[in-house]
Motif scaffolding. Structure first.
Motif, short mmCIF file in Angstrom:
data_model
loop_
_atom_site.label_atom_id
_atom_site.label_comp_id
_atom_site.label_asym_id
_atom_site.label_seq_id
_atom_site.Cartn_x
_atom_site.Cartn_y
_atom_site.Cartn_z
N UNK A 15 -12.46 1.97 -7.66
CA UNK A 15 -13.83 1.98 -7.14
C UNK A 15 -14.65 0.84 -7.74
N UNK A 16 -14.53 0.63 -9.05
CA UNK A 16 -15.27 -0.44 -9.70
C UNK A 16 -14.81 -1.82 -9.21
N UNK A 17 -13.51 -1.98 -9.02
CA UNK A 17 -12.99 -3.25 -8.53
C UNK A 17 -13.48 -3.53 -7.11
N UNK A 18 -13.55 -2.49 -6.27
CA UNK A 18 -14.05 -2.70 -4.91
C UNK A 18 -15.55 -2.98 -4.91
N UNK A 19 -16.26 -2.46 -5.89
CA UNK A 19 -17.69 -2.74 -5.99
C UNK A 19 -17.94 -4.18 -6.45
N UNK A 20 -17.05 -4.71 -7.28
CA UNK A 20 -17.25 -6.06 -7.83
C UNK A 20 -16.70 -7.16 -6.93
N UNK A 21 -15.64 -6.90 -6.19
CA UNK A 21 -14.97 -7.94 -5.41
C UNK A 21 -15.20 -7.73 -3.92
N UNK A 22 -15.58 -8.79 -3.24
CA UNK A 22 -15.85 -8.66 -1.80
C UNK A 22 -14.56 -8.61 -0.98
N UNK A 74 0.36 -9.83 -14.95
CA UNK A 74 -0.74 -9.95 -13.99
C UNK A 74 -0.23 -10.08 -12.57
N UNK A 75 0.83 -10.84 -12.39
CA UNK A 75 1.41 -11.02 -11.06
C UNK A 75 2.01 -9.70 -10.56
N UNK A 76 2.71 -9.00 -11.42
CA UNK A 76 3.31 -7.72 -11.03
C UNK A 76 2.22 -6.71 -10.69
N UNK A 77 1.14 -6.67 -11.48
CA UNK A 77 0.03 -5.75 -11.18
C UNK A 77 -0.61 -6.09 -9.84
N UNK A 78 -0.77 -7.37 -9.55
CA UNK A 78 -1.33 -7.78 -8.26
C UNK A 78 -0.40 -7.37 -7.12
N UNK A 96 -7.91 -2.18 1.46
CA UNK A 96 -7.68 -3.46 2.12
C UNK A 96 -7.87 -4.58 1.10
N UNK A 97 -6.90 -5.48 1.04
CA UNK A 97 -6.93 -6.63 0.13
C UNK A 97 -6.85 -7.89 0.98
N UNK A 98 -7.77 -8.84 0.76
CA UNK A 98 -7.81 -10.06 1.57
C UNK A 98 -6.67 -11.02 1.29
N UNK A 99 -6.26 -11.15 0.03
CA UNK A 99 -5.21 -12.09 -0.28
C UNK A 99 -4.71 -11.91 -1.70
N UNK A 100 -3.76 -12.77 -2.07
CA UNK A 100 -3.15 -12.63 -3.39
C UNK A 100 -4.16 -12.92 -4.51
N UNK A 101 -5.05 -13.88 -4.30
CA UNK A 101 -6.06 -14.20 -5.33
C UNK A 101 -6.97 -13.01 -5.59
N UNK A 105 -7.26 -10.85 -9.19
CA UNK A 105 -8.50 -10.53 -9.90
C UNK A 105 -8.75 -9.03 -9.89
N UNK A 106 -8.47 -8.38 -8.76
CA UNK A 106 -8.64 -6.93 -8.68
C UNK A 106 -7.72 -6.19 -9.63
N UNK A 107 -6.48 -6.66 -9.74
CA UNK A 107 -5.54 -6.04 -10.68
C UNK A 107 -5.99 -6.22 -12.12
N UNK A 108 -6.57 -7.37 -12.40
CA UNK A 108 -7.10 -7.60 -13.76
C UNK A 108 -8.24 -6.64 -14.06
N UNK A 109 -9.16 -6.48 -13.12
CA UNK A 109 -10.29 -5.55 -13.31
C UNK A 109 -9.78 -4.12 -13.46
N UNK A 110 -8.86 -3.72 -12.59
CA UNK A 110 -8.32 -2.36 -12.63
C UNK A 110 -7.58 -2.12 -13.95
#
Length: 129
Positions: A15-22, A74-78, A96-101, A105-110
């Motif tokens: 939830x926090x990652x979706x709030x921070x990342x568009x 980080x890559x495995x988490x993404x 829904x995830x727009x892309x690998x980037x 970043x979302x995996x890092x936040x999570x």
């Protein structure tokens, strides 16, 4: 009980990652209660992916972990986050995830939020006999 607490922690982190990342979004649910249900379902899928598939991927990619001094985590988490989004795309609701980037970043936040909440709740502590 530990798995349920881990699912709740993952839900808060997602939830926090979706709030921070568009580029990261929870899709579905018209009311707040429905959105919480969708988030809980996504957190459950994410927790199952991390519990079942991630250890296999870590075992197979062990040389990359050693070569990159652990940064390959980080890559495995993404990839686990993208796999969760792929699994939930089979339905009309989910992640829904727009892309690998964005996934990186979302995996890092999570990961950071899960680490902090796990330390606060004590879910990461091992029981000593």
């Amino acid at each position: 009980m530990s798995f349920v607490l881990r699912v709740i922690i993952n839900g808060v982190a997602i939830w926090l990652a979706t709030a921070l990342l568009s580029g990261l979004a929870i899709v579905g649910g018209a009311t707040t209660l429905e959105r919480v249900g969708v988030l809980a379902a996504v957190a459950l899928v994410f927790s199952l992916v991390n519990a079942v598939i991630k250890p296999v991927v870590k075992l197979l990619t062990f040389p990359l972990y050693v070569l990159t001094l652990g940064l390959f985590t980080l890559v495995v988490n993404a990839l686990m986050l993208m796999l969760t989004a792929w699994v939930t795309e089979w339905t009309t609701v989910g992640l829904r995830v727009d892309g690998f980037g964005t996934a990186l970043i979302g995996a890092l936040v999570i990961s950071l939020v899960s680490l902090l909440l796990g330390a606060v709740t004590g879910v990461n502590r091992r029981k000593r006999d």
